[in-house]
Motif scaffolding. Structure first.
Motif, mmCIF file in Angstrom:
data_model
loop_
_atom_site.group_PDB
_atom_site.id
_atom_site.type_symbol
_atom_site.label_atom_id
_atom_site.label_comp_id
_atom_site.label_asym_id
_atom_site.label_seq_id
_atom_site.Cartn_x
_atom_site.Cartn_y
_atom_site.Cartn_z
ATOM 1 N N ASP A 60 0.851 -1.195 0.000
ATOM 2 C CA ASP A 60 0.000 0.000 0.000
ATOM 3 C C ASP A 60 0.884 1.241 0.000
ATOM 4 O O ASP A 60 1.547 1.525 0.994
ATOM 5 C CB ASP A 60 -0.889 -0.038 1.245
ATOM 6 C CG ASP A 60 -1.800 1.165 1.408
ATOM 7 O OD1 ASP A 60 -1.588 2.208 0.757
ATOM 8 O OD2 ASP A 60 -2.730 1.061 2.226
ATOM 9 N N ALA A 63 0.215 3.918 2.806
ATOM 10 C CA ALA A 63 0.611 3.568 4.176
ATOM 11 C C ALA A 63 1.972 4.148 4.550
ATOM 12 O O ALA A 63 2.205 4.477 5.718
ATOM 13 C CB ALA A 63 0.624 2.051 4.352
ATOM 14 N N TYR A 64 2.882 4.295 3.592
ATOM 15 C CA TYR A 64 4.177 4.904 3.898
ATOM 16 C C TYR A 64 3.979 6.299 4.471
ATOM 17 O O TYR A 64 4.699 6.725 5.376
ATOM 18 C CB TYR A 64 5.044 4.988 2.641
ATOM 19 C CG TYR A 64 5.552 3.671 2.131
ATOM 20 C CD1 TYR A 64 6.613 3.018 2.757
ATOM 21 C CD2 TYR A 64 4.995 3.078 1.007
ATOM 22 C CE1 TYR A 64 7.102 1.812 2.276
ATOM 23 C CE2 TYR A 64 5.471 1.873 0.522
ATOM 24 C CZ TYR A 64 6.524 1.243 1.163
ATOM 25 O OH TYR A 64 7.012 0.045 0.686
ATOM 26 N N THR A 66 0.866 7.569 5.747
ATOM 27 C CA THR A 66 -0.076 7.642 6.867
ATOM 28 C C THR A 66 0.337 6.803 8.075
ATOM 29 O O THR A 66 0.046 7.170 9.204
ATOM 30 C CB THR A 66 -1.483 7.198 6.422
ATOM 31 O OG1 THR A 66 -1.423 5.837 5.974
ATOM 32 C CG2 THR A 66 -2.028 8.112 5.336
ATOM 33 N N GLU A 67 1.009 5.678 7.827
ATOM 34 C CA GLU A 67 1.395 4.768 8.906
ATOM 35 C C GLU A 67 2.892 4.805 9.192
ATOM 36 O O GLU A 67 3.344 4.253 10.188
ATOM 37 C CB GLU A 67 0.988 3.330 8.566
ATOM 38 C CG GLU A 67 -0.451 3.148 8.130
ATOM 39 C CD GLU A 67 -1.449 3.524 9.209
ATOM 40 O OE1 GLU A 67 -1.198 3.208 10.384
ATOM 41 O OE2 GLU A 67 -2.477 4.135 8.858
ATOM 42 N N ARG A 69 5.178 3.195 7.529
ATOM 43 C CA ARG A 69 5.758 1.870 7.317
ATOM 44 C C ARG A 69 5.049 1.191 6.153
ATOM 45 O O ARG A 69 3.938 1.564 5.799
ATOM 46 C CB ARG A 69 5.648 1.005 8.567
ATOM 47 C CG ARG A 69 4.223 0.714 8.979
ATOM 48 C CD ARG A 69 4.151 0.008 10.340
ATOM 49 N NE ARG A 69 2.774 -0.167 10.759
ATOM 50 C CZ ARG A 69 2.090 -1.286 10.637
ATOM 51 N NH1 ARG A 69 2.673 -2.363 10.120
ATOM 52 N NH2 ARG A 69 0.845 -1.370 11.039
ATOM 53 N N ILE A 71 2.835 -1.524 4.430
ATOM 54 C CA ILE A 71 1.748 -2.421 4.826
ATOM 55 C C ILE A 71 1.251 -3.112 3.562
ATOM 56 O O ILE A 71 1.002 -2.447 2.553
ATOM 57 C CB ILE A 71 0.582 -1.644 5.488
ATOM 58 C CG1 ILE A 71 1.042 -1.005 6.802
ATOM 59 C CG2 ILE A 71 -0.620 -2.547 5.721
ATOM 60 C CD1 ILE A 71 -0.016 -0.162 7.477
ATOM 61 N N ASN A 90 -6.947 -0.512 2.909
ATOM 62 C CA ASN A 90 -8.337 -0.175 3.206
ATOM 63 C C ASN A 90 -8.888 0.771 2.137
ATOM 64 O O ASN A 90 -8.138 1.295 1.311
ATOM 65 C CB ASN A 90 -8.455 0.437 4.605
ATOM 66 C CG ASN A 90 -7.559 1.649 4.789
ATOM 67 O OD1 ASN A 90 -7.611 2.593 4.012
ATOM 68 N ND2 ASN A 90 -6.723 1.621 5.828
ATOM 69 N N HIS A 93 -7.407 4.463 2.070
ATOM 70 C CA HIS A 93 -6.121 4.597 1.379
ATOM 71 C C HIS A 93 -6.316 4.541 -0.138
ATOM 72 O O HIS A 93 -5.713 5.325 -0.873
ATOM 73 C CB HIS A 93 -5.149 3.519 1.828
ATOM 74 C CG HIS A 93 -4.572 3.766 3.179
ATOM 75 N ND1 HIS A 93 -3.531 3.016 3.676
ATOM 76 C CD2 HIS A 93 -4.873 4.663 4.148
ATOM 77 C CE1 HIS A 93 -3.220 3.441 4.880
ATOM 78 N NE2 HIS A 93 -4.031 4.442 5.190
#
Length: 177
Positions: A60, A63-64, A66-67, A69, A71, A90, A93
């Motif tokens: 994803d 994710a880099y 928003t998270e 890392r 995912i 999700n 995203h």
């Protein structure tokens, strides 16, 4: 062998395979890096690193940001863009990406940023990444990423110069294994 020497050796080996080479992975076996050619399932005309049509190994890209890392994405939240299927963890995203793909997509179509700076299309591992000036960059390995991080501005500048030529050659099918 120190990481810089190893990374230089690996990239030199990859470039020696052909003037401009496509490589799907560089793995370590007993401390020795081994280059593996891109599989036939990778589209030769793609400007996006995709295996079996799945961009950036199914990770994803949002994710880099928003998270902080990588995912894994899932098929339920897939989005077609630039000739590849991008997977997301999700719907939120996926929708963020769909509304502004250039804000989240990795630079150089998801190919290794250091490899592009050296004139080669090289695959990536999702764990070797960085966000620089709001842009996502991926690398083929942690060792190569460490080398890339020693002079990010110069490598980005060189990669920006090389990218149009690599895309053009790739679209024309002039890249060989």
């Amino acid at each position: 062998m120190n990481p810089k020497t190893l990374a230089n050796f690996v990239l030199s080996f990859v470039v020696l395979l052909s003037t401009v080479s496509r490589v799907s992975s560089i793995t370590r076996t007993g401390g020795i890096a081994v280059a593996n050619p891109v599989s036939e399932s990778t589209s030769p005309a793609a400007a996006v690193f995709a295996e079996d049509g799945i961009a950036i190994r199914g990770t994803d890209p949002v994710a880099y940001f928003t998270e902080g890392r990588p995912i894994p994405g899932i098929q339920d939240y897939a989005y077609e863009w630039q000739g590849g299927t991008w997977l997301f963890a999700n719907a939120k995203h996926r929708d963020l990406f769909a509304n502004n793909p250039k804000a989240y997509a990795p630079q150089y179509g998801g190919f290794c940023a250091y490899g592009v700076s050296q004139g080669a299309l090289v695959s990536i591992v999702p764990e070797a990444w960085a966000i620089v000036d709001g842009k996502l960059y991926l690398n083929v390995s942690a060792d190569v990423q460490q080398l890339w991080q020693e002079d990010i501005p110069s490598y980005i500048s060189q990669a920006n110069q090389n990218w149009p030529t690599l895309v053009s050659k790739n679209e024309q099918g002039n890249l060989s294994n």
